[in-house]
Design an enzyme around this catalytic site. Structure first.
Site: not given
Length: 256
Positions: A183-184
């Site tokens: 994810c980020t």
């Protein structure tokens, strides 16, 4: 010249007396003229902050003086302008909502893989034991539109609470693969990694530090596009620069 330091950080740790902690942190941030967002929950902290380097590093030193936050690590990038408009500290029930109370990262992390090691695996297409490697994007569909790893599996979800059902639908076909969720900045993978283990998917890892740490340590290898970030920069390129105006998805949508 890029004089504004941007950080993203999180830590799963048991916290109490959140209103008092919020007041102290807000005073510190305001006194240092920092801007951004901090989420405080009983399960930990999540923050995105920007400001002058000395002031921001001073704030991190102040936070880490609390033994609960000593392990807090931050991903860094730089910008010419302040990407946040104000300073907000919110008290929430979860750092990232998943609706699975049994998943408690503060009790023990999922297995993780470093960006450099992941690059090795992706270079040859298998892990160290020869199993095929599948990248699992846990982000929302609009984030994936900005960019993702080559051939990554994603589920076109609109919110993270949809992830458990989505991964369950692919459980059997992925059981013999090595899965690396990402994810980020890594926070969603703390929960997705544990969840995948819980449902019997044993060969699972999370990308340590998320896409932002991968950009910082590896760059663009095996990644296509940019990474959406939750501030006025909109998205970051693999060199951690903000995306050019002509590549802005958000501005194109507004323009119709």
């Amino acid at each position: 010249m890029k004089s504004i330091l941007n950080i993203a950080a999180y830590l799963f740790v048991s916290l109490d007396e959140l209103p008092e902690l919020r007041a102290k942190m807000l005073d510190e941030c305001n006194s240092r003229e920092l801007k951004g967002t901090i989420l405080l929950t009983g399960e930990g902290i999540n923050l995105f902050l920007a400001g002058k380097e000395a002031e921001l590093r001073g704030f991190l030193d102040w936070v880490r003086a609390d033994p609960r936050f000593k392990p807090l690590e931050a991903k860094e990038s730089w910008s010419k302008d302040q990407p946040f408009k104000k300073m907000l500290i919110k008290i929430k029930n979860e750092i990232i909502r998943m609706n699975h109370p049994a998943i408690q990262p503060k009790e023990g992390r999922a297995n993780f893989i470093s960006p450099k090691k992941l690059q090795e695996w992706l270079d040859r297409g298998t892990d160290d034991l020869g199993r095929p490697v599948v990248m699992v994007d846990t982000r929302n569909a609009f984030e994936v539109d900005y960019g993702t790893f080559e051939n990554a599996l994603h589920f076109n979800i609109e919110k993270f609470t949809e992830f458990p059902q989505a991964i369950n639908a692919h459980k059997e076909e992925l059981m013999d693969k090595t899965l690396v969720s990402f994810c980020t900045g890594g926070i969603r993978c703390e929960k997705s990694g544990l969840y995948m283990r819980e449902i019997g998917m044993q060969h699972t890892y999370q990308l340590e530090g998320g896409i932002l740490k991968y950009f910082e340590e590896v760059g663009s290898a095996h990644y296509k596009g940019s990474c959406f970030v939750f501030d006025e920069r909109e998205a970051l390129e693999p060199n951690l620069d903000s995306i050019p105006l002509e590549n802005s998805i958000r501005k194109k949508l507004i323009a119709g």
